[in-house]
Enzyme design. Structure first.
Site, PDB file in Angstrom:
ATOM      1  N   ALA A 292      36.244  52.443  35.122  1.00  0.00           N
ATOM      2  CA  ALA A 292      35.851  52.275  36.522  1.00  0.00           C
ATOM      3  C   ALA A 292      35.344  53.526  37.221  1.00  0.00           C
ATOM      4  O   ALA A 292      34.725  53.426  38.277  1.00  0.00           O
ATOM      5  CB  ALA A 292      37.032  51.705  37.318  1.00  0.00           C
ATOM      6  N   PRO A 294      33.230  56.640  38.628  1.00  0.00           N
ATOM      7  CA  PRO A 294      33.961  57.095  39.825  1.00  0.00           C
ATOM      8  C   PRO A 294      34.224  56.029  40.875  1.00  0.00           C
ATOM      9  O   PRO A 294      34.759  56.325  41.936  1.00  0.00           O
ATOM     10  CB  PRO A 294      33.034  58.174  40.386  1.00  0.00           C
ATOM     11  CG  PRO A 294      31.668  57.709  40.022  1.00  0.00           C
ATOM     12  CD  PRO A 294      31.805  57.042  38.679  1.00  0.00           C
ATOM     13  N   GLY A 295      33.806  54.766  40.613  1.00  0.00           N
ATOM     14  CA  GLY A 295      34.260  53.702  41.504  1.00  0.00           C
ATOM     15  C   GLY A 295      33.182  52.895  42.202  1.00  0.00           C
ATOM     16  O   GLY A 295      33.508  51.951  42.926  1.00  0.00           O
ATOM     17  N   GLY A 296      31.910  53.217  42.013  1.00  0.00           N
ATOM     18  CA  GLY A 296      30.854  52.490  42.713  1.00  0.00           C
ATOM     19  C   GLY A 296      30.801  51.017  42.345  1.00  0.00           C
ATOM     20  O   GLY A 296      30.833  50.138  43.224  1.00  0.00           O
ATOM     21  N   GLU A 316      40.785  53.487  34.828  1.00  0.00           N
ATOM     22  CA  GLU A 316      40.032  54.689  34.500  1.00  0.00           C
ATOM     23  C   GLU A 316      40.947  55.647  33.758  1.00  0.00           C
ATOM     24  O   GLU A 316      42.069  55.916  34.195  1.00  0.00           O
ATOM     25  CB  GLU A 316      39.485  55.339  35.768  1.00  0.00           C
ATOM     26  CG  GLU A 316      38.908  56.731  35.584  1.00  0.00           C
ATOM     27  CD  GLU A 316      37.791  56.796  34.541  1.00  0.00           C
ATOM     28  OE1 GLU A 316      37.813  57.735  33.710  1.00  0.00           O
ATOM     29  OE2 GLU A 316      36.916  55.913  34.552  1.00  0.00           O
ATOM     30  N   ASP A 359      31.356  49.757  31.782  1.00  0.00           N
ATOM     31  CA  ASP A 359      30.178  50.615  31.972  1.00  0.00           C
ATOM     32  C   ASP A 359      30.518  51.916  31.257  1.00  0.00           C
ATOM     33  O   ASP A 359      31.167  52.791  31.809  1.00  0.00           O
ATOM     34  CB  ASP A 359      29.928  50.827  33.461  1.00  0.00           C
ATOM     35  CG  ASP A 359      28.723  51.719  33.724  1.00  0.00           C
ATOM     36  OD1 ASP A 359      27.988  52.022  32.771  1.00  0.00           O
ATOM     37  OD2 ASP A 359      28.535  52.136  34.882  1.00  0.00           O
ATOM     38  N   CYS A 412      24.115  53.437  31.294  1.00  0.00           N
ATOM     39  CA  CYS A 412      22.947  54.039  31.946  1.00  0.00           C
ATOM     40  C   CYS A 412      22.143  54.831  30.923  1.00  0.00           C
ATOM     41  O   CYS A 412      21.914  56.027  31.074  1.00  0.00           O
ATOM     42  CB  CYS A 412      23.371  54.933  33.114  1.00  0.00           C
ATOM     43  SG  CYS A 412      21.959  55.391  34.156  1.00  0.00           S
TER      44      CYS A 412
END
Length: 475
Positions: A292, A294-296, A316, A359, A412
């Site tokens: 998770a 940094p949380g976005g 995390e 992610d 990403c």
């Protein structure tokens, strides 16, 4: 007593103290931090800008100064490969023998000459003054000589001189012209599917300054509220996205300061929306973000889950990053929990969740617009370092989801070794899985490929190059 010069004055040339230029000194300090400490420009630049405003005052260091400093740093980093090739043609020694601080001053000067509208005489003069302040008079003369050579031609003329002909070595040509390492050019070309179509547009898009995109977190803020801000325009694809045109400052937006909205690329928003919209068989009460920080994405997922009365567990591994996730989720209206746990060694029972997002950490080749230094920092061997973690996190996610539930694997990076190869390898260990066609879940987004997975692109979608595969557990 008046200050004496360090060296005797030459007849007819009165001594002049170097003039300090806070904008270019700041840009130089940022480049040194990136080089010496492996810092990221997007992390090191904001505190330097704050420090300059406090030291110089708002009248001597205003928004235009901050914008110029930002352009000098990011522009120089993005075009580093191109500028290195040009500088190498203007010096009589290998670049590795030029001291890094000198090379930073030269690169800043070359960017002003070839990448901005600053007049040539002003670009050379300002760079020589910077060299006097940070390097001394002797090296300033070297900087002056090199930049005067660079100033004799424009960027197109220099590229014609230093870039290998396309017909002889297309990858090397594109690497110099578009300032990407050759191996990155090759990897991106493969990810696009071969052929010349798209590769130059993609490389050029990586060198464009990205827009700042906000997300209105459902139940806490609305896009309409954010669109009331100066310089705000609607997002392209996400119903929660609002873009800030050039000059827009996220910190000036009240909803961002209060945590009801955040800065989030539209590609990341689309990943969360696709998972939330994917059909599941059976209940839809427990969601997991297994990686998770940094949380976005976790903040958006938590808000979407709250609208359905579902619970989100945000996990995390690194405790300090788990703290960032907790801050991002603070104030969410629905039930959630943040824990520090390793997604490859789950702290929960198998089959506990209806929807799972992973992610995964990656090379970041999909976000080169935002982190231009990453293209020079990454190496092909980094792929081998990420591979076990990526596969371990996806295995953990497939174990965590129940039969009938859905896992979203996202990263990403468009590199095939971090996208389809990971999904294919892990699914061999989980024969009871199906790939869901993710494209119908984002019906307004064009050019999503052949499916069933999705690859977003900067030059096609204006987003980071996010990859997404949706996997349903069937047994």
């Amino acid at each position: 007593m008046s200050e004496q010069p360090r060296r005797p004055r030459k007849p007819g040339k009165p001594y002049r103290r170097p003039q300090k230029d806070p904008v270019r000194i700041l840009a130089f300090e940022a480049l040194r931090a990136v080089d010496e400490r492996d810092a990221y420009a997007n992390l090191v630049l904001p505190p330097l800008l704050r420090k300059a405003r406090e030291k110089e005052g708002p009248e001597k260091f205003d928004a235009r100064d901050a914008a110029l400093a930002t352009e000098l740093v990011y522009g120089t980093l993005r075009r580093q490969g191109t500028y290195d090739a040009i500088i190498a043609d203007c010096v009589d020694r290998p670049l590795r023998e030029v001291d890094p601080p000198v090379l930073d001053v030269l690169s800043l000067g070359v960017h002003q000459l070839l990448g901005t509208r600053i007049p040539s005489h002003a670009a050379v003069s300002a760079s020589v003054e910077l060299a006097r302040v940070v390097l001394g008079d002797g090296r300033a003369k070297f900087v002056n000589a090199v930049l005067r050579k660079v100033a004799r031609d424009d960027l197109d003329g220099w590229l014609e001189r230093v870039a290998p002909p396309y017909d002889e070595d297309p990858e090397d040509h594109l690497a110099v012209v578009h300032s990407h390492p050759r191996w990155v050019v090759s990897a991106l070309w493969d990810s696009l599917g071969g052929g010349r179509a798209g590769i130059e547009e993609l490389l050029a898009a990586d060198n464009e300054r990205p827009e700042v995109t906000l997300v209105a977190r459902p139940g806490r803020a609305t896009p309409e509220e954010l669109l009331g801000e100066e310089a705000a325009v609607p997002g392209r694809w996400s119903p929660y996205a609002v873009r800030l045109s050039e000059g827009g400052e996220p910190g000036a937006v009240e909803a961002v300061r209060e945590g009801r909205a955040g800065v989030q690329d539209e590609g990341s928003q689309l990943v969360a929306l696709a998972l939330a919209n994917a059909p599941v068989d059976g209940p839809d009460r427990r969601w997991l973000d297994g990686c998770a920080g940094p949380g976005g994405k976790a903040a958006l997922l938590a808000a979407l889950a709250a609208e359905r009365g579902a619970f989100l567990l945000a996990s995390e591994k690194q405790p300090h990053r788990a703290g960032l996730v907790a801050r991002a989720l603070d104030g969410n209206p629905g039930p959630y929990q943040v824990i520090a746990a390793d997604g490859t060694r789950p702290a929960w029972r198998p089959g506990s969740f209806d929807r799972v997002l992973v992610d995964v950490p990656c090379t970041g080749l999909g976000a080169l617009r935002r982190r231009p230094e990453a293209r020079w920092r990454r190496r092909p061997e980094d792929l081998d370092g990420f591979a076990p973690l990526q596969r371990g996190l996806l295995r953990g996610a497939l174990e965590a989801v129940r039969v009938g539930g859905v896992v979203a694997y996202a990263t990403c990076s468009p590199h095939l070794a971090e996208t389809r190869a990971v999904v294919t390898d892990v699914r061999k260990q989980f024969p009871g899985t199906d790939l869901i066609d993710a494209r119908p879940l984002l019906p307004d987004v064009p050019t999503l490929g052949e499916g069933p997975d999705i690859q977003l692109w900067p030059h096609l979608h204006g987003t980071d190059a996010m990859y997404l595969a949706l996997i349903r557990r069937t047994a």
